[in-house]
Design a protein around this motif. Structure first.
Motif, short mmCIF file in Angstrom:
data_model
loop_
_atom_site.label_atom_id
_atom_site.label_comp_id
_atom_site.label_asym_id
_atom_site.label_seq_id
_atom_site.Cartn_x
_atom_site.Cartn_y
_atom_site.Cartn_z
N TYR A 6 0.83 -1.22 0.00
CA TYR A 6 0.00 0.00 0.00
C TYR A 6 0.87 1.26 0.00
O TYR A 6 0.34 2.36 -0.17
N ARG A 19 -11.83 2.23 -3.93
CA ARG A 19 -12.58 2.53 -2.71
C ARG A 19 -13.41 3.81 -2.84
O ARG A 19 -14.51 3.90 -2.32
N GLY A 52 -4.20 -2.65 11.00
CA GLY A 52 -4.31 -2.48 9.54
C GLY A 52 -5.49 -1.56 9.26
O GLY A 52 -6.35 -1.88 8.43
N ASP A 74 -1.18 1.02 11.12
CA ASP A 74 -1.07 0.49 9.76
C ASP A 74 0.38 0.59 9.32
O ASP A 74 1.11 1.52 9.71
N LEU A 75 0.77 -0.35 8.48
CA LEU A 75 2.14 -0.39 7.96
C LEU A 75 2.38 0.75 6.96
O LEU A 75 3.51 1.21 6.79
N MET A 99 1.83 -4.67 12.33
CA MET A 99 1.17 -5.38 13.42
C MET A 99 2.02 -6.53 13.97
O MET A 99 1.71 -7.09 15.01
N GLU A 100 3.11 -6.82 13.28
CA GLU A 100 4.06 -7.81 13.82
C GLU A 100 4.73 -7.28 15.09
O GLU A 100 5.37 -8.01 15.82
N SER A 115 -9.88 -5.39 9.77
CA SER A 115 -10.62 -5.66 8.54
C SER A 115 -9.66 -5.93 7.39
O SER A 115 -8.86 -5.05 7.02
C1 LIG Z 1 -7.34 -4.13 2.36
S1 LIG Z 1 -6.62 -2.88 3.32
C2 LIG Z 1 -7.90 -2.67 4.57
C3 LIG Z 1 -7.85 -1.35 5.28
C4 LIG Z 1 -8.92 -1.13 6.33
N1 LIG Z 1 -8.83 -2.09 7.43
C5 LIG Z 1 -10.29 -1.19 5.71
O1 LIG Z 1 -10.97 -2.21 5.87
O2 LIG Z 1 -10.67 -0.22 5.06
C6 LIG Z 1 -5.34 -3.74 4.21
C7 LIG Z 1 -4.53 -2.84 5.12
O3 LIG Z 1 -3.65 -3.65 5.89
C8 LIG Z 1 -2.43 -2.96 6.01
N2 LIG Z 1 -1.34 -3.91 6.33
C9 LIG Z 1 -0.84 -4.89 5.55
N3 LIG Z 1 0.16 -5.52 6.19
C10 LIG Z 1 0.27 -4.94 7.40
C11 LIG Z 1 1.11 -5.16 8.52
N4 LIG Z 1 2.06 -6.11 8.50
N5 LIG Z 1 0.97 -4.37 9.61
C12 LIG Z 1 0.02 -3.39 9.65
N6 LIG Z 1 -0.80 -3.14 8.61
C13 LIG Z 1 -0.70 -3.90 7.51
C14 LIG Z 1 -2.24 -2.30 4.65
O4 LIG Z 1 -1.28 -1.28 4.66
C15 LIG Z 1 -3.66 -1.84 4.36
O5 LIG Z 1 -3.91 -0.55 4.86
#
Ligand SMILES: C[S@@+](CC[C@H](N)C(=O)[O-])C[C@H]1O[C@@H](n2cnc3c(N)ncnc32)[C@H](O)[C@@H]1O
Length: 248
Positions: A6, A19, A52, A74-75, A99-100, A115
């Protein structure tokens, strides 16, 4: 190395278009969000952590419903910048954080939400243990992810499509279901890394860590969703998303 797709400019622009330009007519708005919100308990005076969190729309929604504090992590720096711009309220905090690394967070929460982000995580057991440790007694974890039927198949170069539509039904070509691990899938012209876990791996991990299961949801589309986007009828043939609600 963990992928941060992202923060890829081209990928983010396409995701953002999907979106925002299709607002109200995409799978998030018509399927994911209503089903997710249906599972979330009363949030009044509760402390919430959103893993996330993306644009932070859920953080704002639950804060407005009466949550005492919401932390969204969020990453992606793109996502957190947008969250701070569009969905910031008092007692909502956004942080760029993988989130790790949530084991570094020093406060506790009543509800942890996520989500459509857990399928990006390699070490699911560590994540679930970390969440368990961050929750107050009786706290809830509610998450959605791509359904294992969707993440499963590693398509051979000889096969161009994973499905066929016959008599207005979606027949899925399914393989690799019990091969847990990395998947590389094309999305928005990029190769996106995700992790496939079968249903028993997901559920048994939650049980082994100590969670009690409240609800599992593999939703069917509403009439309104099918009217707006007719192809969503195929979710009767295979669900896009899996929703899980558990408590400590
Ligand atoms: C499909 S989007 C969903 C965003 C939000 N939760 C929503 O439903 O609108 C997935 C999200 O997960 C985040 N993400 C992916 N890997 C991640 C990680 N290792 N740690 C934190 N966030 C992460 C991405 O950057 C992205 O913003």
């Amino acid at each position: 190395m963990r992928q941060n797709i992202y923060d890829n400019k081209e990928f983010y622009q396409e995701y953002d278009k999907m979106r925002k330009e299709k607002k109200g007519n995409n799978a998030n708005d018509l399927i994911e969000i209503p089903n997710f919100r249906h599972l979330v308990p009363n949030v009044e005076n509760k402390k919430i952590l959103d893993l996330g969190c993306g644009y932070g729309e859920n953080c704002k929604y639950y804060k407005e419903l009466g949550a005492s504090k919401v932390l969204g992590i969020d990453l992606s720096t793109h996502m957190i910048a947008e969250a701070n711009k569009s969905n910031k309220l008092e007692n909502i905090e956004y942080k760029v954080m993988p989130m790790e690394e949530i084991d570094k967070i020093e406060e506790k929460f009543d509800i942890v939400l996520s989500s459509l982000a857990f399928h990006y995580i390699k070490d699911f057991k560590k994540l679930i243990k970390d969440i368990y440790n961050l929750l107050n007694k009786d706290g809830y974890l509610i998450f959605s992810q791509e359904h294992p039927l969707v993440t499963s198949t590693i398509l051979s170069e000889n096969i161009k499509s994973n499905h066929q539509i016959i008599d207005n039904k979606w027949y899925l070509l399914l393989a690799d279901y019990n091969r847990i691990g990395l998947r590389k899938k094309e999305w928005n012209d990029q190769i996106v890394e995700k992790y496939h876990r079968n249903f028993s791996e997901i559920i048994n991990t939650l049980i082994e860590v100590g969670f009690k299961i409240d609800n599992i949801l593999e939703p069917t589309p509403s009439e309104d969703a099918i009217k707006k986007v007719p192809k969503y009828i195929y979710q009767y043939d295979r669900p896009y998303f899996l929703f899980v609600k558990v408590h400590k």
